[in-house]
Design an enzyme around this catalytic site. Structure first.
Site, PDB file in Angstrom:
ATOM      1  N   ILE A  88       0.309  -0.747  -0.571  1.00 54.88           N
ATOM      2  CA  ILE A  88       0.036  -0.019  -0.445  1.00 54.88           C
ATOM      3  C   ILE A  88       0.265   1.314   0.106  1.00 54.88           C
ATOM      4  O   ILE A  88       1.395   1.647   0.888  1.00 54.88           O
ATOM      5  CB  ILE A  88      -1.282  -0.125   1.193  1.00 54.88           C
ATOM      6  CG1 ILE A  88      -1.596  -1.254   1.542  1.00 54.88           C
ATOM      7  CG2 ILE A  88      -1.882   0.956   1.712  1.00 54.88           C
ATOM      8  CD1 ILE A  88      -2.841  -1.875   2.501  1.00 54.88           C
ATOM      9  N   CYS A  89       0.606   1.910  -1.311  1.00 53.34           N
ATOM     10  CA  CYS A  89       1.809   3.555  -0.827  1.00 53.34           C
ATOM     11  C   CYS A  89       1.803   3.816  -0.431  1.00 53.34           C
ATOM     12  O   CYS A  89       2.324   4.869   0.508  1.00 53.34           O
ATOM     13  CB  CYS A  89       0.918   4.325  -2.581  1.00 53.34           C
ATOM     14  SG  CYS A  89       1.519   5.659  -2.618  1.00 53.34           S
TER      15      CYS A  89
END
Length: 249
Positions: A132-133
């Site tokens: 997840i960025c």
């Protein structure tokens, strides 16, 4: 500098337009856009099946698209996304990728200040084992009160540069946690609550875009000229979007 504001589009359309602009650009171009329906964009080298909860996304009308840029996956929901495209020799950006992130981040800092939000650049990236960025950070990404509010990804190809990223109008940690394959969904949701912030609906998309325009104008000492996609850009984007749709699931 040319400025394009597009209405909300699908994931395939948005990423196809950015890619078409990158391929065809002859002058610096700044674009602002949103996503409809909400979507996940995954980095160029990410393993979709390993890291994304594809079945959940299908069941909840969440598109999936692969970006031309690297980095980690992003759920695009309540946000405004910017993309900056230019031949490298026509935009006064440092050759070093991390330093170019800093210059563009300065425009975002100015924009948020216009809205009464004091953002700071996080100089060093955090590299976590996460898909997840927003659960990690890249060079010079923005934080408000120690929490991330924006992320960016960059690609340079054939003497041209593309950088794009979202600024969060709001954020749903529970939905984000469900979209990704993690060892512990509840723990991921807790981490996201602790690590991410947003404008919390203190600005409309239109207000955020106006602030961003001022930030880029000041940082790059330019005047933005509103424009539309050219016929060539539209044609290439349509072809690329069709190709991306075939690969969506």
């Amino acid at each position: 500098m040319r400025c394009i504001i597009t209405p909300p589009k699908t994931a395939a359309e948005n990423m196809a337009i950015d890619e078409a602009l990158l391929q065809l650009c002859t002058e610096p171009t700044l674009r602002f856009y949103q996503w409809s329906p909400r979507a996940i964009s995954i980095g160029y080298n990410q393993d979709r099946e390993k890291e994304i909860n594809v079945n959940f996304c299908k069941a909840n009308n969440i598109d999936i698209v692969r970006r031309i840029t690297g980095g980690k996956a992003v759920l695009h929901d309540q946000e405004v996304t910017y993309s900056l495209v230019s031949p490298e020799d026509k935009l006064n950006l440092p050759k070093q990728v991390n330093e170019s992130y800093k210059v563009i981040a300065e425009a975002l800092v100015i924009a948020l200040k216009q809205l009464g939000i004091n953002a700071e650049m996080k100089k060093q990236p955090d590299k976590h084992a996460t898909s997840i960025c927003f659960n990690s950070s890249n060079w010079y990404e923005l934080e408000v009160n120690g929490k991330k509010i924006s992320g960016s990804a960059q690609r340079r190809i054939n003497g041209k540069i593309l950088q794009h990223g979202p600024l969060l109008l709001d954020f749903d940690p529970e939905l984000n946690a469900k979209c990704f394959k993690t060892e512990n969904e509840q723990e991921t949701e807790k981490q996201l609550k602790n690590n991410i912030t947003s404008l919390k609906q203190k600005a409309t998309p239109e207000q955020l875009i106006e602030a961003l325009k001022k930030g880029f104008e000041q940082t790059f000492n330019t005047t933005l000229q509103l424009s539309e996609l050219t016929e060539d850009e539209q044609a290439l984007a349509s072809k690329l979007a069709s190709d991306k749709l075939k690969k969506a699931f």
